[in-house]
Structure formats: structure tokens, C-alpha cells
Scaffold this active site. Structure first.
Site, mmCIF file in Angstrom:
data_model
loop_
_atom_site.group_PDB
_atom_site.id
_atom_site.type_symbol
_atom_site.label_atom_id
_atom_site.label_comp_id
_atom_site.label_asym_id
_atom_site.label_seq_id
_atom_site.Cartn_x
_atom_site.Cartn_y
_atom_site.Cartn_z
ATOM 1 N N SER A 65 -0.236 3.953 1.442
ATOM 2 C CA SER A 65 -0.666 4.750 2.606
ATOM 3 C C SER A 65 0.466 5.051 3.586
ATOM 4 O O SER A 65 0.523 6.171 4.111
ATOM 5 C CB SER A 65 -1.826 4.050 3.323
ATOM 6 O OG SER A 65 -2.949 4.066 2.479
ATOM 7 N N SER B 33 0.830 -1.219 0.000
ATOM 8 C CA SER B 33 0.000 0.000 0.000
ATOM 9 C C SER B 33 0.862 1.265 0.000
ATOM 10 O O SER B 33 1.956 1.295 0.567
ATOM 11 C CB SER B 33 -0.866 -0.024 1.270
ATOM 12 O OG SER B 33 -1.380 1.252 1.522
ATOM 13 N N ASN C 162 -13.610 3.678 5.791
ATOM 14 C CA ASN C 162 -12.162 3.557 5.549
ATOM 15 C C ASN C 162 -11.340 4.199 6.665
ATOM 16 O O ASN C 162 -10.119 4.194 6.622
ATOM 17 C CB ASN C 162 -11.768 4.161 4.197
ATOM 18 C CG ASN C 162 -11.761 5.689 4.197
ATOM 19 O OD1 ASN C 162 -12.325 6.323 5.092
ATOM 20 N ND2 ASN C 162 -11.125 6.279 3.221
ATOM 21 N N ASP D 143 -13.418 8.550 1.438
ATOM 22 C CA ASP D 143 -13.240 8.292 0.003
ATOM 23 C C ASP D 143 -14.067 9.257 -0.860
ATOM 24 O O ASP D 143 -13.599 9.732 -1.894
ATOM 25 C CB ASP D 143 -13.643 6.851 -0.334
ATOM 26 C CG ASP D 143 -12.548 5.846 0.018
ATOM 27 O OD1 ASP D 143 -11.377 6.239 0.128
ATOM 28 O OD2 ASP D 143 -12.884 4.657 0.199
ATOM 29 N N ALA E 230 -15.619 1.167 -2.657
ATOM 30 C CA ALA E 230 -15.266 2.465 -3.237
ATOM 31 C C ALA E 230 -16.448 3.045 -4.007
ATOM 32 O O ALA E 230 -16.750 4.244 -3.896
ATOM 33 C CB ALA E 230 -14.054 2.311 -4.147
ATOM 34 N N LYS F 86 -13.995 -3.078 5.231
ATOM 35 C CA LYS F 86 -14.655 -1.774 5.378
ATOM 36 C C LYS F 86 -16.059 -1.897 5.975
ATOM 37 O O LYS F 86 -16.460 -1.078 6.796
ATOM 38 C CB LYS F 86 -14.733 -1.064 4.025
ATOM 39 C CG LYS F 86 -13.408 -0.485 3.548
ATOM 40 C CD LYS F 86 -13.615 0.221 2.222
ATOM 41 C CE LYS F 86 -12.376 0.985 1.788
ATOM 42 N NZ LYS F 86 -12.605 1.706 0.527
ATOM 43 N N ASN G 6 -22.507 -2.784 -12.118
ATOM 44 C CA ASN G 6 -21.659 -3.681 -11.337
ATOM 45 C C ASN G 6 -21.736 -5.058 -11.977
ATOM 46 O O ASN G 6 -22.799 -5.469 -12.443
ATOM 47 C CB ASN G 6 -22.136 -3.748 -9.878
ATOM 48 C CG ASN G 6 -21.072 -4.302 -8.956
ATOM 49 O OD1 ASN G 6 -20.055 -3.652 -8.718
ATOM 50 N ND2 ASN G 6 -21.280 -5.499 -8.446
HETATM 51 N N1 LIG Z 1 -7.874 6.053 -5.257
HETATM 52 C C1 LIG Z 1 -8.414 5.828 -4.089
HETATM 53 O O1 LIG Z 1 -8.327 6.626 -3.147
HETATM 54 C C2 LIG Z 1 -9.214 4.576 -3.883
HETATM 55 C C3 LIG Z 1 -10.043 4.454 -2.759
HETATM 56 C C4 LIG Z 1 -10.780 3.273 -2.608
HETATM 57 C C5 LIG Z 1 -10.642 2.257 -3.540
HETATM 58 N N2 LIG Z 1 -9.817 2.423 -4.608
HETATM 59 C C6 LIG Z 1 -9.664 1.357 -5.607
HETATM 60 O O2 LIG Z 1 -10.944 1.034 -6.131
HETATM 61 C C7 LIG Z 1 -10.980 -0.357 -6.483
HETATM 62 C C8 LIG Z 1 -12.222 -0.983 -5.869
HETATM 63 O O3 LIG Z 1 -12.080 -0.973 -4.458
HETATM 64 P P1 LIG Z 1 -13.258 -1.458 -3.495
HETATM 65 O O4 LIG Z 1 -12.863 -1.062 -2.123
HETATM 66 O O5 LIG Z 1 -14.576 -1.003 -4.023
HETATM 67 O O6 LIG Z 1 -13.180 -3.046 -3.654
HETATM 68 P P2 LIG Z 1 -14.346 -4.081 -3.353
HETATM 69 O O7 LIG Z 1 -15.249 -3.571 -2.286
HETATM 70 O O8 LIG Z 1 -13.658 -5.379 -3.154
HETATM 71 O O9 LIG Z 1 -15.207 -4.124 -4.701
HETATM 72 C C9 LIG Z 1 -14.617 -4.651 -5.880
HETATM 73 C C10 LIG Z 1 -15.407 -4.173 -7.072
HETATM 74 O O10 LIG Z 1 -14.716 -4.572 -8.271
HETATM 75 C C11 LIG Z 1 -15.606 -5.383 -9.068
HETATM 76 N N3 LIG Z 1 -14.813 -6.347 -9.828
HETATM 77 C C12 LIG Z 1 -13.832 -7.136 -9.373
HETATM 78 N N4 LIG Z 1 -13.330 -7.872 -10.395
HETATM 79 C C13 LIG Z 1 -14.019 -7.524 -11.509
HETATM 80 C C14 LIG Z 1 -13.986 -7.929 -12.885
HETATM 81 N N5 LIG Z 1 -13.112 -8.838 -13.331
HETATM 82 N N6 LIG Z 1 -14.841 -7.350 -13.747
HETATM 83 C C15 LIG Z 1 -15.702 -6.412 -13.323
HETATM 84 N N7 LIG Z 1 -15.808 -5.995 -12.035
HETATM 85 C C16 LIG Z 1 -14.962 -6.545 -11.146
HETATM 86 C C17 LIG Z 1 -16.542 -6.024 -8.066
HETATM 87 O O11 LIG Z 1 -17.711 -6.486 -8.712
HETATM 88 P P3 LIG Z 1 -18.562 -7.705 -8.053
HETATM 89 O O12 LIG Z 1 -19.430 -7.056 -6.985
HETATM 90 O O13 LIG Z 1 -19.340 -8.257 -9.175
HETATM 91 O O14 LIG Z 1 -17.561 -8.665 -7.469
HETATM 92 C C18 LIG Z 1 -16.802 -4.799 -7.146
HETATM 93 O O15 LIG Z 1 -17.656 -3.855 -7.761
HETATM 94 C C19 LIG Z 1 -9.671 -0.973 -5.951
HETATM 95 O O16 LIG Z 1 -8.771 -1.115 -7.031
HETATM 96 C C20 LIG Z 1 -9.161 0.069 -4.969
HETATM 97 O O17 LIG Z 1 -7.748 0.100 -4.872
HETATM 98 C C21 LIG Z 1 -9.109 3.563 -4.802
#
Ligand SMILES: NC(=O)c1ccc[n+]([C@@H]2O[C@H](COP(=O)([O-])OP(=O)(O)OC[C@H]3O[C@@H](n4cnc5c(N)ncnc54)[C@H](OP(=O)(O)O)[C@@H]3O)[C@@H](O)[C@H]2O)c1
Length: 324
Positions: A21, A19, A97, A112, A140, A71, A160
């Protein structure tokens, strides 16, 4: 007078050893002239994560960030929810978060959404009246969806991969912003031609460089999007994922005809003065994920310490360095 003891901060998650962070919060401590440490707690399961939350309750820790997959557990474990966004019509709780103690209560927050809002502002993006497509309704996606509507978007379409989270998220949002949120079937491009802004909040491309094998995998997942129409009108693409200079989804968009808007990406990000004559940016926002990460981190840090910290200077600590 005894100096304040070092702050003990950290991140609870799974597979988070790489990470960014710790770099961001070490910089925040330096900028705030505070001493302390930021520890990664890579937890195998909920029990391990709960044990770290307990250290916060007992005063062994001063503040925690929480990431996938804990989370929702962080929100359930807390005594109170800190409202970090102002939604006149209601409070929209989200997977948390950030955790901290306040008057013997464990408080959960999500920074976020505010991080996204600040990153959009620094990229000079105004969402008022815009049609936004959100890809992903995980932690996210849920956090940023409410922010998008509180920033004045006219419509939010939510796609989604598995449909239930998109439908559930749209229903919750519509109780606060009636008729603004629309579930979009994953794989169906209907209704997406005139989209102004695309927010990529799935894990597609997470932590991966845009190598050909990764790109063809991401293409297989996202080729249903109307890239040909988008190449003509250039919606703005903001990828929440961060992966080096360009994420796999950004690289795919570039291949499919979206341009990089150089006003936003002259390295490092040019936080230009907003000029009224400037047209809305369009195309790919580079480093968007890093910018959002820095802004959400600055907000978490302020909740733990009561001190505002310069997110742009934190961001500089994680951007790839470029030759002048
Ligand atoms: N820049 C920032 O500050 C920040 C902050 C938070 C998160 N993020 C990034 O945002 C991303 C999502 O984080 P999260 O916390 O939301 O994770 P999460 O709660 O685990 O959710 C994962 C998401 O990705 C989807 N997904 C996973 N594999 C996929 C695929 N092959 N095709 C299509 N959809 C897929 C999942 O869909 P399903 O529900 O169908 O499994 C779900 O919508 C991560 O990469 C994280 O690093 C960035």
C-alpha cells in the site's frame, strides 16, 4: 496563497510491514500532484488500533486504510457507513478497509468490493448469469460477496474452512438477493462441477512464493476441489492473494490442469479493448490480487482526497517488471 499542507495517510494492521500500500499511495500522490506520506501502523492489539483511529478524529491524520485483524473494529468505531456499492435492495455493511472524516463524523467504507469489480472488468470478466464459488468468508470474502451478486451472478456458493461464517454470510446476502447465496461445506465438492468463476479469498498462500513445501501445504487444504472436472471446462480462477509472479494457489491450479489465459496476462496486464467477438476468458488470471489491490487503493485515495486517480498507473508500480 499557502500551499495545501502535506496529507498524512496510513495503514492500520498487524504484520503489515511489507504491505504494497505505501508504494501504491505514494504513486497516487505523485499522479495527483499532491504532497504527503503514507505510514504503516503495525498495531499489537485493538487498543493500539483505536489510538490511531483517534488521530484521524483529531485531525492529525487525513485518511486510513485498515486491514486484518482490525477491519471489523474499524466498522464498529465509526459513526457512519459510506455506501460504496449500489445495492438497490438494501445496504450491506462490511468490515471496513477505509476510514475518513466527514463533517466531524468518522466514516467507514469498504473499497474491496469495488476493487474486485474493477479488476474483473479489466480482465474482461462478465459475471451476469454466472455461477461463482467464493473460497473464504473473512473480511475480504464478505466485501466481495455483495459485489459479485450486485454484478449479476446467478448463484454464489460460499465455502469457509469453519462453517459458521459461510452460513452467516449467505443468510445476510439472501435478505438482499433472495436464494442467490448458498453455503458450501468446506471439503465437499458437490455442486461445484459447473462453476464458472472461482474467487480465492482465504489467506492460503498469503505472501508466500510457490515453493514445493508451500504448494504441498496448499494442496492439502484445497485438494477436495473438483480439479479434474475443472481441467476440462476451465472455470476462471481469480486469487485475491498477491505473491509475486504467481501465487501458490494459482501454481496449484496450473499443476491440476487449469491454464493461464494469456490474453489477460501478457505483461503487464493487457487492458484490452473489449471486443464483442472475444469469448469469455477462462483459466488463471495472473496478477489478479495486485489488480484488485490497486483498484481498491485508488478508490480509498479518492474518498480521502476527492480526486479520482488512475488505478492502472498505480498498478504498474507494483507489478513485477518483465523484459519486453
Ligand atoms: N487483492 C486485494 O485487494 C485484497 C483485499 C483484501 C484481502 N486480500 C487478501 O485476501 C486474503 C484474506 O484476507 P481477509 O481480510 O479476508 O483475512 P481474514 O479476515 O483474516 O480471513 C481469513 C480467511 O482465510 C481463511 N483461512 C485461513 N487459513 C486457512 C487455511 N489454512 N485453509 C482454509 N482457509 C483458511 C479463514 O478461514 P476461517 O474463518 O476458517 O479461519 C478466513 O476465511 C488475504 O491473503 C488478503 O491479503 C486481498
Amino acid at each position: 496563497m499557502t500551499p495545501p499542507r502535506p496529507l498524512r495517510l496510513g495503514l492500520v494492521g498487524q504484520g503489515v510491514r511489507h504491505s504494497l500500500s505505501p508504494i501504491l499511495h505514494t504513486r497516487a500522490l505523485e499522479l495527483s500532484v499532491l504532497t504527503g506520506s503514507y505510514t504503516i501502523f503495525d498495531c499489537a492489539d485493538d487498543t493500539a488500533a483505536r489510538a490511531v483511529f483517534a488521530q484521524l478524529r483529531s485531525g492529525e491524520l487525513d485518511g486510513l486504510n485498515v486491514t486484518t485483524p482490525f477491519k471489523a473494529l474499524a466498522l464498529q468505531s465509526a459513526d457512519a457507513w459510506q455506501r460504496t456499492a449500489h445495492h438497490k435492495a438494501g445496504v450491506f455493511t462490511q468490515p471496513a478497509n477505509t476510514l475518513f472524516m466527514l463533517e466531524n463524523n468518522l466514516v467507514a467504507a469498504s473499497t474491496d468490493g469495488a476493487g474486485l469489480g474493477a479488476a474483473l472488468l479489466s480482465a474482461q470478466v462478465d459475471l451476469v448469469g454466472k455461477r461463482v464459488l467464493l473460497l473464504g468468508a473473512g473480511g475480504a470474502g464478505q466485501a466481495v460477496a455483495a459485489e459479485v451478486l450486485s454484478l449479476g451472478a446467478a448463484q454464489l456458493r460460499i465455502a469457509n474452512r469453519s462453517p459458521t461464517p459461510a452460513v452467516a454470510l449467505a443468510e445476510r446476502l439472501n435478505t438482499i438477493w433472495p436464494k442467490h447465496a448458498v453455503p458450501q461445506t468446506w471439503g465437499d465438492p458437490q455442486g461445484l462441477l459447473g462453476i464458472d468463476v472461482v474467487l480465492q479469498a482465504t489467506r492460503l498462500g498469503h505472501g508466500q512464493p510457490p515453493l514445493p513445501a508451500v504448494l504441498s501445504q496448499v494442496a492439502a487444504d484445497l485438494d477436495w476441489l473438483p480439479w479434474t472436472a475443472w481441467a476440462k471446462h476451465q472455470p476462471l480462477l481469480a486469487d485475491l492473494v498477491y505473491a509475486g509472479d504467481m501465487t501458490p494457489v494459482q501454481a496449484l491450479a496450473l499443476q491440476r490442469g487449469l491454464r493461464v489465459d494469456n490474453r489477460l496476462t501478457v505483461p503487464p496486464i493487457d487492458f484490452a479493448q473489449i471486443h464483442p467477438a472475444l469469448p469469455d476468458p477462462s483459466g488463471i488470471v495472473k496478477y489478479f490480487g495486485q489488480a484488485m489491490l490497486a483498484h481498491q487503493a485508488a478508490r480509498s485515495f479518492a474518498l480521502w482526497t476527492g480526486r479520482p486517480v488512475d488505478a492502472v498507473r498505480m498498478l504498474a508500480a507494483i507489478l513485477p517488471s518483465h523484459e519486453a
